[in-house]
Scaffold this active site. Structure first.
Site, short mmCIF file in Angstrom:
data_model
loop_
_atom_site.label_atom_id
_atom_site.label_comp_id
_atom_site.label_asym_id
_atom_site.label_seq_id
_atom_site.Cartn_x
_atom_site.Cartn_y
_atom_site.Cartn_z
N TYR A 1 -10.56 1.60 -6.56
CA TYR A 1 -10.54 1.42 -8.01
C TYR A 1 -11.36 0.18 -8.39
O TYR A 1 -12.02 -0.42 -7.53
CB TYR A 1 -9.09 1.35 -8.49
CG TYR A 1 -8.36 2.65 -8.27
CD1 TYR A 1 -8.67 3.77 -9.04
CD2 TYR A 1 -7.41 2.80 -7.26
CE1 TYR A 1 -8.03 5.00 -8.83
CE2 TYR A 1 -6.77 4.00 -7.04
CZ TYR A 1 -7.08 5.10 -7.82
OH TYR A 1 -6.46 6.31 -7.59
N ARG B 1 5.87 7.06 0.11
CA ARG B 1 6.27 8.47 0.23
C ARG B 1 7.70 8.67 0.73
O ARG B 1 8.39 9.59 0.24
CB ARG B 1 5.26 9.21 1.11
CG ARG B 1 3.90 9.40 0.46
CD ARG B 1 2.86 9.91 1.43
NE ARG B 1 2.51 8.90 2.43
CZ ARG B 1 1.76 9.15 3.49
NH1 ARG B 1 1.33 10.38 3.74
NH2 ARG B 1 1.47 8.18 4.34
#
Length: 374
Positions: free
Chosen positions: A170, A320
């Protein structure tokens, strides 16, 4: 001897243990970036599950920095009431929550950003179709101001800390990497110049929130790409941020096109496959004097405890596993030391893209087979 379940502090923010829920795009906001009741409920469940610190999914500081559908925003005062509800839910359950500030740069699509994406240089991000427009120095300054305003909102709305996203390809990562930064001005070329954007951003954020408010960064120490950021340069940036006063560094690496070395690696089924950023985190820990957080594939209590006890890493971050088991920290603390049940398939992202929010698709399939809803 350090323990995973002892209290710790980051610039005065006291945490009940050394476990962090790493920033995870939840896909649970409306088109304006407003948190929904579903996201508020998830944050409440994570806090009840015993994690020491929740870091929100990445929140765009400007609409043109939006990267994903149903992504959280921090770009407008109209989001205040819903963000306060999210914070209140976490605090009522005894938890702490940080807001992650982000801008996608060139790693987005026009349908999300609302315009042609822009980046340090006109270098297309892999997997994204548009060639980004190179940022002018005035536009760089405007984006830094947007990070500053986002941090001020987060502090004023009750978030316990902020973290800016400096990894995974990013915008901040794009400035740091020679692969995506081809500038010839003061923001490009040498590592000192490529680090200027994140250092100016940190200084602006610190000026907005004051010395006693925790400001953290999640950053790539390496891109795992030919021509990308190498560990020596990643360590330079980490040391520069630490010297400037950053309160904690979360160590990550890789981008979505780093092959088998992406930030979300698959098929983690044994301890030797876990903790895949731990070597880099050790290097950072030796080089800085602020708390270091390590993320990347932790699935077992054994490896998380080892990182804290033997490697002297300050905090361990999970993502996760907490999608499938939000109460995993409490399970471990109460003596059930079995590894997380997450199989690292990355399927949890798919429901989020469909508008239903992330969830474990294995659990959803099992529930549907029994005729129920999750």
């Amino acid at each position: 001897m350090r323990s995973l379940f002892e209290r710790c502090r980051i610039n005065g923010m006291e945490l009940r243990n050394r476990l962090v829920r790493s920033a995870t795009w939840e896909g649970m906001c409306d088109e304006a970036g407003r948190p929904t009741e579903q996201l508020v409920g998830l944050c409440r469940e994570l806090a009840e599950g015993g994690v020491g610190l929740i870091v929100s999914g990445f929140a765009f500081v400007r609409e043109d920095g939006k990267s994903m559908p149903f992504q959280m925003g921090i770009d407008h005062d109209r989001l205040e009431a819903d963000c306060r509800q999210m914070v209140a839910a976490v605090h009522a359950a005894g938890g702490k929550i940080a807001l992650q500030l982000a801008h996608a740069g060139g790693q987005t699509k026009s349908k999300y950003a609302g315009r042609q994406p822009f980046a340090p240089s006109a270098v297309p991000a892999p997997n994204f179709p548009a060639v980004p427009a190179p940022l002018s120095t005035a536009e760089i300054a405007a984006i830094i101001t947007s990070f500053q305003e986002g941090a001020r909102r987060a502090r004023d709305w009750g978030f316990d800390a902020v973290q800016f996203h400096g990894g995974h390809g990013y915008l901040i990562s794009q400035f740091a990497s020679p692969l995506t930064n081809r500038r010839t001005d003061g923001y490009g070329g040498s590592i000192e110049n490529r680090a200027r954007f994140v250092l100016e951003l940190y200084a602006a954020v610190r000026a907005a929130v004051g010395p006693d408010y925790p400001v953290m960064v999640k950053m790539n120490i390496a891109d795992h790409l030919d021509g990308g950021l190498e560990p020596a340069d990643g360590l330079f940036i980490a040391q520069a941020l630490a010297a400037a006063g950053i309160d904690a560094i979360e160590v990550s690496a890789g981008t979505m096109v780093s092959g088998e070395k992406t930030p979300t690696r698959k098929r983690i089924s044994s301890p030797d496959q876990e903790a895949y950023h731990l070597d880099l985190a050790r290097l950072v820990k030796q080089a800085v004097n602020c708390p270091v957080i390590v993320v990347g594939g932790f699935r077992s209590l054994e490896m998380a405890e080892k990182a804290v006890r033997d490697d002297r890493i300050d905090l361990v971050a999970l993502s996760r596993p907490l999608v499938r088991e939000p109460h995993l920290p409490r399970r471990w603390q109460l003596g059930d030391g079995r590894p997380a049940t997450c199989i690292s398939c990355n399927g949890c992202l798919l429901p989020g893209l469909e508008g239903g929010g992330i969830c474990c698709i294995l659990d959803r399939s099992e529930t549907n087979a029994l005729g129920g809803n999750r």
